[in-house]
Every structure is written in structure tokens, then in C-alpha cells.
Design a protein around this motif. Sequence first.
Motif, short mmCIF file in Angstrom:
data_model
loop_
_atom_site.label_atom_id
_atom_site.label_comp_id
_atom_site.label_asym_id
_atom_site.label_seq_id
_atom_site.Cartn_x
_atom_site.Cartn_y
_atom_site.Cartn_z
N LYS A 119 0.82 -1.21 0.00
CA LYS A 119 0.00 0.00 0.00
C LYS A 119 0.85 1.26 0.00
O LYS A 119 0.52 2.26 -0.66
CB LYS A 119 -0.94 -0.02 1.21
N LYS A 120 1.97 1.22 0.71
CA LYS A 120 2.83 2.39 0.84
C LYS A 120 3.62 2.67 -0.43
O LYS A 120 3.87 3.84 -0.77
CB LYS A 120 3.80 2.19 2.02
N ASN A 121 4.02 1.63 -1.15
CA ASN A 121 4.99 1.79 -2.24
C ASN A 121 4.40 1.77 -3.65
O ASN A 121 5.10 2.16 -4.59
CB ASN A 121 6.05 0.69 -2.14
N PHE A 122 3.15 1.35 -3.79
CA PHE A 122 2.61 1.19 -5.15
C PHE A 122 1.20 1.75 -5.26
O PHE A 122 0.45 1.81 -4.28
CB PHE A 122 2.61 -0.30 -5.55
N ASN A 123 0.85 2.14 -6.47
CA ASN A 123 -0.48 2.66 -6.76
C ASN A 123 -1.35 1.52 -7.27
O ASN A 123 -1.03 0.91 -8.30
CB ASN A 123 -0.38 3.76 -7.83
N PRO A 124 -2.45 1.22 -6.60
CA PRO A 124 -3.29 0.09 -7.04
C PRO A 124 -3.89 0.27 -8.42
O PRO A 124 -4.25 -0.70 -9.08
CB PRO A 124 -4.39 0.03 -5.97
N LYS A 125 -3.96 1.53 -8.89
CA LYS A 125 -4.52 1.80 -10.21
C LYS A 125 -3.46 1.84 -11.31
O LYS A 125 -3.79 2.06 -12.48
CB LYS A 125 -5.28 3.13 -10.19
N ALA A 126 -2.21 1.61 -10.95
CA ALA A 126 -1.14 1.60 -11.96
C ALA A 126 -1.42 0.53 -13.00
O ALA A 126 -1.94 -0.55 -12.69
CB ALA A 126 0.21 1.37 -11.30
N CYS A 127 -1.07 0.82 -14.22
CA CYS A 127 -1.37 -0.08 -15.34
C CYS A 127 -0.36 -1.22 -15.40
O CYS A 127 0.85 -1.01 -15.34
CB CYS A 127 -1.35 0.71 -16.64
N ALA A 128 -0.87 -2.44 -15.53
CA ALA A 128 0.01 -3.60 -15.71
C ALA A 128 0.47 -3.67 -17.17
O ALA A 128 -0.10 -3.03 -18.05
CB ALA A 128 -0.71 -4.87 -15.31
N TRP A 129 1.49 -4.44 -17.40
CA TRP A 129 2.01 -4.65 -18.74
C TRP A 129 2.23 -6.15 -18.92
O TRP A 129 2.01 -6.94 -18.01
CB TRP A 129 3.32 -3.88 -18.94
N ALA A 130 2.63 -6.53 -20.11
CA ALA A 130 2.71 -7.95 -20.44
C ALA A 130 4.15 -8.43 -20.61
O ALA A 130 4.99 -7.73 -21.18
CB ALA A 130 1.93 -8.24 -21.72
N TYR A 131 4.40 -9.64 -20.12
CA TYR A 131 5.59 -10.36 -20.55
C TYR A 131 5.26 -11.04 -21.87
O TYR A 131 4.10 -11.28 -22.21
CB TYR A 131 5.97 -11.43 -19.52
N GLY A 132 6.28 -11.39 -22.61
CA GLY A 132 6.09 -12.08 -23.89
C GLY A 132 6.95 -11.46 -24.97
O GLY A 132 7.60 -12.15 -25.75
N MET A 133 6.95 -10.12 -25.02
CA MET A 133 7.87 -9.37 -25.87
C MET A 133 8.26 -8.13 -25.08
O MET A 133 7.48 -7.20 -24.95
CB MET A 133 7.25 -8.98 -27.20
N ASN A 134 9.47 -8.16 -24.55
CA ASN A 134 9.96 -7.06 -23.71
C ASN A 134 11.32 -6.63 -24.21
O ASN A 134 12.19 -7.46 -24.46
CB ASN A 134 10.05 -7.49 -22.25
#
Length: 289
Positions: free
Chosen positions: A82-97
Motif C-alpha cells: 500500500k505504501k509503495n505502489f499505486n493500485p490503479k497503476a497499469c500492468a504490462w505484459a511479458y512475452g515481448m519485452n
Amino acid sequence: MNMKFRNPKYLSMLNHLRFYLPEMYPKLHRILFLDDDIVVQKDLTGLWNIDMDGKVNGAVETCFGSFHRYAQYMNFSHPLIKKNFNPKACAWAYGMNFFDLDAWRKEKCTEQYHYWQNLNENRTLWKLGTLPPGLITYYSTTKPLDKSWHVLGLGYNPSISMDEINNAAVVHFNGNMKPWLDIAMSQFKPLWTKYVDYENERISPKCSSQPPLGCGVGFLILEPSSFTALGPKTAHSHIRMFSPSSALLDSQGSCSVLWTNYHFTATIGREKSLIGVIHDPVSISAHDG
């Protein structure tokens, strides 16, 4: 525990090698990471022309609306999360990085990975898998890429348009319906199979449905809390079909012991239903029929 997290995909230590790329390739400045269930459709050298803005991880974001946000992957009731991250932050995908390894070293991402893994020893911050620690490790150091670089969902989402697929540099069969399985979606399967050399002596197309004589059949029985590998003659009454996606043939035409991405069905009375898909290599002794 959720059955998903008993899948070897989530338990394999090899899956976590991705967090050690600068150590594995100390002389490289940038590197492209590709999963094994993708098809490259276009030239990817343009990725090297992208200004990464000092970011470490170039990835396609997956969030839309309230879906695929950090809140879905981490335990935000824990004070550290809760202290370090925003719960609404957008996730991204592994697979092509696309990773900038110089920025990785500068940001000490592998050390960050170790720090959070140690804090999560009792799995109170997140469950298993490599995406949650990836979201944490590259939090604020991910560069969003145009979605045409990496189109996902061909292993579970039948609504992806062919226009979107044809415009994609990479298509990704993430999900259980892999293109080498009988349960693959017919409209997407040719995107994969057109590149398979069935003339190769080490590829047996027959093994994608019912194993021929010589292709060892191992049976599985579903238990309340886990999948247990059993011998080939043990579970006839429990399993209707057990079908490996691929079996490597030796010079005598016998199957090797490395079988990956197979599914199986159970028969109860006259009803047959899919009860599982297992990913990642599983070693099973080869037996006839």
C-alpha cells in the motif's frame, strides 16, 4: 491454494532467469526478451530505434478500465504494498519485452527483485508467478510501447480482430489454448502451424491429437489439491484422453521423455470435459500405447 499456482509454470526457477539478464549477458547494452508461445510477424529491429527515456523495460500495457491494474496482482491490504505502489497503476505484459540493460544496471533492478522476493517469503505480498515481481521490479521504470508491437490473447480471446493481428509485429498465444493443442482456436492456429516443418523427423504431427504407437502415454489423475503424475496403465478409468502437444522422436521413432503443453479430459458417465492444461516440461517415461 488456487490450482493455477500449482502449475509448474509458476513454480519453475527457470522462469525467474529473466531477472538476471544483465548478469547472463554482461557485454550487452540492450536485449529483446521473447516468450516461446509467440510468432514474430515483422522486423523487430525498429525497437532499437526507440528512445527508452532512461527506462528499463519496454512493454505493451494491458490495462483497460479497472482490469489489469496493480490491484489485481498484489495484496494492497499489506502496508508495504500500500505504501509503495499505486493500485490503479497499469500492468504490462511479458512475452515481448525490450530491456535497456545499462539502465537496468543503473537502477539495480536485480537487487530490487531480490529485496522484494525476500520480503515475500511467506507470500503475503503476492502469490506465485513472475509477473507480480516484474511489476514491482520495473515499477516506474517501464516504457509503454505501441500495442501493435505485441498483440496478446490468442490463447484465450476469440474476439481479437484479424486486422489487429495482421498489423502486429508479434502475436502471443498466452492462455491455455495453445496453437499446438487440439483446443487451439481454429481461426488463430494457422498463424503458428504455417511455420511448423512437419517434414522434420523430430516433429510428429500425430502427437498433437492421439499419440501413435511408440509415443509414450502417461496418465494423470486429478486429486483435490494437486495433479499427480502416474504410470501409463494406472488411470484408464479416470482419464479419457491424454494428449501431448509435442513429442520429440529419436532415431528409432520412439518418444523422448520431455513433453510440454498437453491437456487431458475426464469422462464421467457419458460426459467428457476438459479438466486441465499443464504447461512447461514434464518428464514422463515413454511407453507404447
